[in-house]
Scaffold this motif. Structure first.
Motif, PDB file in Angstrom:
ATOM      1  N   VAL A 283       0.880  -1.173   0.000  1.00 45.19           N
ATOM      2  CA  VAL A 283       0.000   0.000   0.000  1.00 45.19           C
ATOM      3  C   VAL A 283       0.918   1.223   0.000  1.00 45.19           C
ATOM      4  N   VAL A 284       0.598   2.212  -0.813  1.00 45.13           N
ATOM      5  CA  VAL A 284       1.395   3.447  -0.852  1.00 45.13           C
ATOM      6  C   VAL A 284       0.481   4.663  -0.674  1.00 45.13           C
TER       7      VAL A 284
ATOM      8  N   VAL B  39      -1.297  -0.837  -4.114  1.00 39.82           N
ATOM      9  CA  VAL B  39      -2.617  -0.303  -3.751  1.00 39.82           C
ATOM     10  C   VAL B  39      -2.390   1.166  -3.421  1.00 39.82           C
ATOM     11  N   GLN B  40      -3.093   2.050  -4.104  1.00 38.27           N
ATOM     12  CA  GLN B  40      -2.869   3.486  -3.903  1.00 38.27           C
ATOM     13  C   GLN B  40      -3.894   4.090  -2.939  1.00 38.27           C
ATOM     14  N   LEU B  41      -3.391   4.942  -2.057  1.00 42.36           N
ATOM     15  CA  LEU B  41      -4.264   5.770  -1.230  1.00 42.36           C
ATOM     16  C   LEU B  41      -4.091   7.203  -1.699  1.00 42.36           C
TER      17      LEU B  41
ATOM     18  N   PHE C 141      -7.893   3.435  -2.919  1.00 38.71           N
ATOM     19  CA  PHE C 141      -8.651   2.534  -2.035  1.00 38.71           C
ATOM     20  C   PHE C 141      -9.159   3.267  -0.799  1.00 38.71           C
ATOM     21  N   GLY C 142      -8.687   4.509  -0.607  1.00 36.35           N
ATOM     22  CA  GLY C 142      -9.099   5.257   0.567  1.00 36.35           C
ATOM     23  C   GLY C 142      -8.239   6.497   0.705  1.00 36.35           C
ATOM     24  N   MET C 143      -8.409   7.169   1.837  1.00 31.14           N
ATOM     25  CA  MET C 143      -7.644   8.395   2.090  1.00 31.14           C
ATOM     26  C   MET C 143      -6.728   8.165   3.293  1.00 31.14           C
ATOM     27  N   SER C 144      -5.512   8.668   3.177  1.00 32.88           N
ATOM     28  CA  SER C 144      -4.606   8.631   4.332  1.00 32.88           C
ATOM     29  C   SER C 144      -4.482  10.039   4.897  1.00 32.88           C
TER      30      SER C 144
END
Ligand SMILES: [Zn+2]
Length: 516
Positions: free
Chosen positions: A113-114, A141-143, A182-185
Motif C-alpha cells: 500500500v502506498v 494499492v494506492q491511497l 482505495f481510501g484516504m490517508s
C-alpha cells in the motif's frame, strides 16, 4: 474366478487412470507445508497455477497435471504473498532503476500500500499510468493523501478552509477515488494536516465512506506533543463513528516515555469501539525505533507553516528563535533525549550514523541548536529510539493488529520488517505463532483494505505465493547498515509469474496496479 475379477479390476483402474484429463498448468507446487492465510492450521496440499490464478489446491495425485515448472517445497513454508499496508515504496516505483521494489520483494511482500501518512503521489491517475507503463516489481494499492487535497485547494498553510474550500476538496477527493484510490490517508501529526480540525476530516471521510474506502491515519499525536496519544486514538475513532467508515491506525505505538504503558488502555478503547460497530484496525512494525524527518520529530509545528524553508527563516528571526529552541529542547526530551536520536540520512556524511548528542558535542553547541545546523544542510532523517518492549508485545498480540513496515529509506524496517517479525517474535520470543503471523500479514490485511481475491491461497484467487525456508528466513538490515536484503525467501510468485527462484530475483516486473 478371483484372478479374473482382479484382472478386470486392474483393467478398470488402468482405464480410469488414463481417462484422467491432462491439465496444462504453468507452475505446480508440491510437498510444502501450506498456510493458506485464513486457516490457523497448515495442510500439505499441492497448488497449481495457470496464467495469473490459482486453479487447483488439493491432493495432486487425484489429478493429472502437465506442469511447465514443478517446485518441490519439501521442508519449506508455502503462504500467500505478504501484503504491506504502510510503505513509502512509491518513491522507488516511480524510479525505473528501483521499481523492482527489491527491499520489499525479498521480504516476501507481493503487494504494497502506498500514499500513507497524508502524502501521496498526486494525482493518482498519473502514477497509476506511470507504474503500469514502466512496470513494477510488486503489486500496488494506492491511497490518496489528505495533504495533496489540502495543498491543491488551500496550499501548504495553516489558513482555515472556507465552506467552498471544503466542497472543492470533496470534489477532488471523489475524483481521486474514481481514479482508483482505495481510501484516504492522513498525517495529522505533520504539517499541513496538523492544521486540520476533526470536523474537516469527517467532511472528507464521508466521501471516502460513500466509495466504500478506508480511512488510514498517522495519528495526530503518538506521544504528548499536542493532544496526547489516547485523545488522538479517540479522534480517529470519532472520525470512523461519524463518517461511518473503517479506520486503520498506522504504525500503532507508544512513542516516548510520557506515554509508555498506555497500550492496555488503548486496546480497551479500541475494543469498545469495535463492540459499538466501528471497524478499527491497526498495523505495526516490529522495531523499537521509529523514523521520521528531524524537523517533524523535534521542531514546533507552528513554525513550519509555509514549509521547511519557513521554519529555517523563522529560526533566523530574533523574535522566534528562543521560542523555537525552547520547544525543540522539550521535544528532544519527549523522545528520550539527544542520545536516542540517530542520524540515518543526511547529505553531509560526517554526521551520518551519529547521535544528536554526539553531533552537539562535536560542534560544541546545544543539541537543540545542532538540530538547525543539521537542517540547514538539507533533508535529515532520523531513527528515534523511543518504544517500550511491553507495549510492542501487547499490540502485536491483538487480532486486529497486522504487520506493516512503514518502509522508507534509512531505517532497517524497509528491508527487514516481515522476516524480522517471523524470526524474532515468532521463532525466538514466541510472542505469536506462525499461523497468526501469516494470517496477520496476508488475508487479514486484504480484508481490511478490501483488496479483492488476494491474501489467501484459494482456487480462482490471484496467484501471489511465497515459499520460504523456516530455518533461514530472517532480516539482515540493522541501524548500522539498513540496506541489506532479508534472507530465506526461496520463491516469490506474483500474478502467476516467478519473481524469485532459489532466492534470486528473476528480473521480471510482475506487479500490477490493483483496483477495487
Ligand atoms: Zn507515519
Amino acid at each position: 474366478m478371483t484372478t479374473k475379477i482382479s484382472t478386470y479390476l486392474g483393467v478398470a483402474l488402468l482405464f480410469f487412470a488414463c481417462s484422467k484429463k491432462q491439465i496444462d498448468v504453468d507452475i505446480l507446487i508440491k510437498n510444502g507445508t501450506v498456510y493458506n492465510g485464513a486457516d490457523l492450521k497448515p495442510n500439505h496440499q499441492s497448488i497449481a497455477i495457470k496464467n495469473d490464478k490459482i486453479i487447483f489446491i488439493g491432493d495432486e495425485t487425484t489429478q493429472s497435471f502437465n506442469a511447465k515448472k514443478t517446485i518441490d517445497a519439501s521442508g519449506l513454508i508455502v503462504a500467500p504473498g505478504f501484503i504491506d499496508p504502510h510503505t513509502h515504496a512509491d518513491r522507488d516505483y516511480k524510479d525505473p532503476k528501483l521499481s523492482h521494489n527489491l527491499p520489499f520483494l525479498m521480504q516476501g511482500i507481493t503487494t504494497t500500500v502506498v500514499g500513507n501518512d497524508g502524502d501521496s503521489f498526486y494525482p493518482t491517475e498519473t502514477y497509476k499510468n506511470l507504474y503500469t507503463q514502466q512496470g513494477i516489481g510488486t503489486n500496488v494499492v494506492q491511497l490518496i493523501g489528505h495533504h495533496e487535497i489540502l495543498k491543491a485547494v488551500i496550499g501548504n498553510s495553516d489558513v482555515e478552509p472556507s465552506a467552498e474550500d471544503i466542497v472543492k476538496m470533496q470534489e477532488l477527493l471523489q475524483k481521486e477515488m474514481d481514479a482508483g484510490a482505495f481510501g484516504m490517508s492522513t498525517g495529522l501529526y505533520y504539517a499541513p494536516g496538523s492544521y486540520t480540525s476533526t470536523e474537516e476530516i469527517i467532511a472528507l471521510a464521508k466521501i471516502v465512506a460513500k466509495n466504500d474506502g478506508i480511512y488510514d491515519t498517522h495519528l495526530r499525536d503518538e506521544n504528548a506533543y499536542n493532544i496526547g496519544l489516547i485523545p488522538a486514538i479517540e479522534e480517529a475513532i470519532e472520525i470512523g463513528r461519524q463518517a461511518k467508515l473503517p479506520i486503520h491506525i498506522s504504525h500503532i505505538k507508544c512513542l516516548g516515555v510520557d506515554v509508555w504503558h498506555q497500550s492496555s488502555d488503548i486496546i480497551k478503547i479500541i475494543e469498545n469501539a469495535q463492540q459499538e460497530g466501528i471497524e478499527v484496525t491497526a498495523n505495526q512494525y516490529p522495531y523499537d525505533a521509529s523514523a521520521t524527518s528531524l524537523n517533524a520529530a523535534v521542531s514546533p509545528r507552528w513554525a513550519e507553516s509555509g514549509g521547511k524553508d519557513s521554519l529555517l527563516y523563522r529560526y533566523e528571526q530574533v523574535k522566534f528563535r528562543s521560542q523555537i529552541l525552547k520547544e525543540t529542547k522539550t521535544n528532544i526530551a519527549r523522545r528520550g533525549g539527544p542520545d536516542k536520536l540517530l542520524i540515518a540520512k543526511i547529505t553531509d556524511s560526517i554526521f551520518l550514523g551519529k547521535t544528536l548528542l554526539e553531533i552537539s558535542n562535536m560542534l560544541t553547541i546545544t543539541p537543540e541548536e545542532a538540530v538547525y545546523t543539521l537542517l540547514n544542510t538539507g533533508y535529515v532523517r532520523i531513527a528515534s529510539f523511543n518504544m517500550n518492549m511491553d507495549d510492542i508485545h501487547n499490540f502485536m498480540k491483538q487480532p486486529w493488529v497486522v504487520t506493516g513496515s512503514d518502509g522508507n529509506t534509512g531505517h532497517p524496517r524497509k528491508y527487514g520488517s516481515f522476516p524480522r517479525k517471523y524470526h524474532k517474535y515468532v521463532q525466538q520470543e514466541k510472542i505469536i505463532d506462525l499461523a497468526t503471523f501469516i494470517n496477520n500479514s496476508t488475508y487479514k490485511t486484504a480484508e481490511i483494505f478490501k483488496i479483492p481475491n488476494r491474501g489467501k491461497l484459494q482456487e480462482n484467487y490471484y496467484a501471489d505465493v511465497i515459499i520460504f525456508n523456516p530455518n533461514t528466513f530472517k532480516d539482515k538490515a540493522d541501524y548500522n547498515n539498513a540496506f541489506q536484503f532479508s534472507e530465506g525467501l526461496e520463491y516469490s510468485i506474483i500474478n502467476g509469474k516467478l519473481s524469485v527462484v532459489n532466492g534470486k530475483f528473476t528480473n521480471n516486473l510482475n506487479g500490477k496496479v490493483l483496483t477495487k
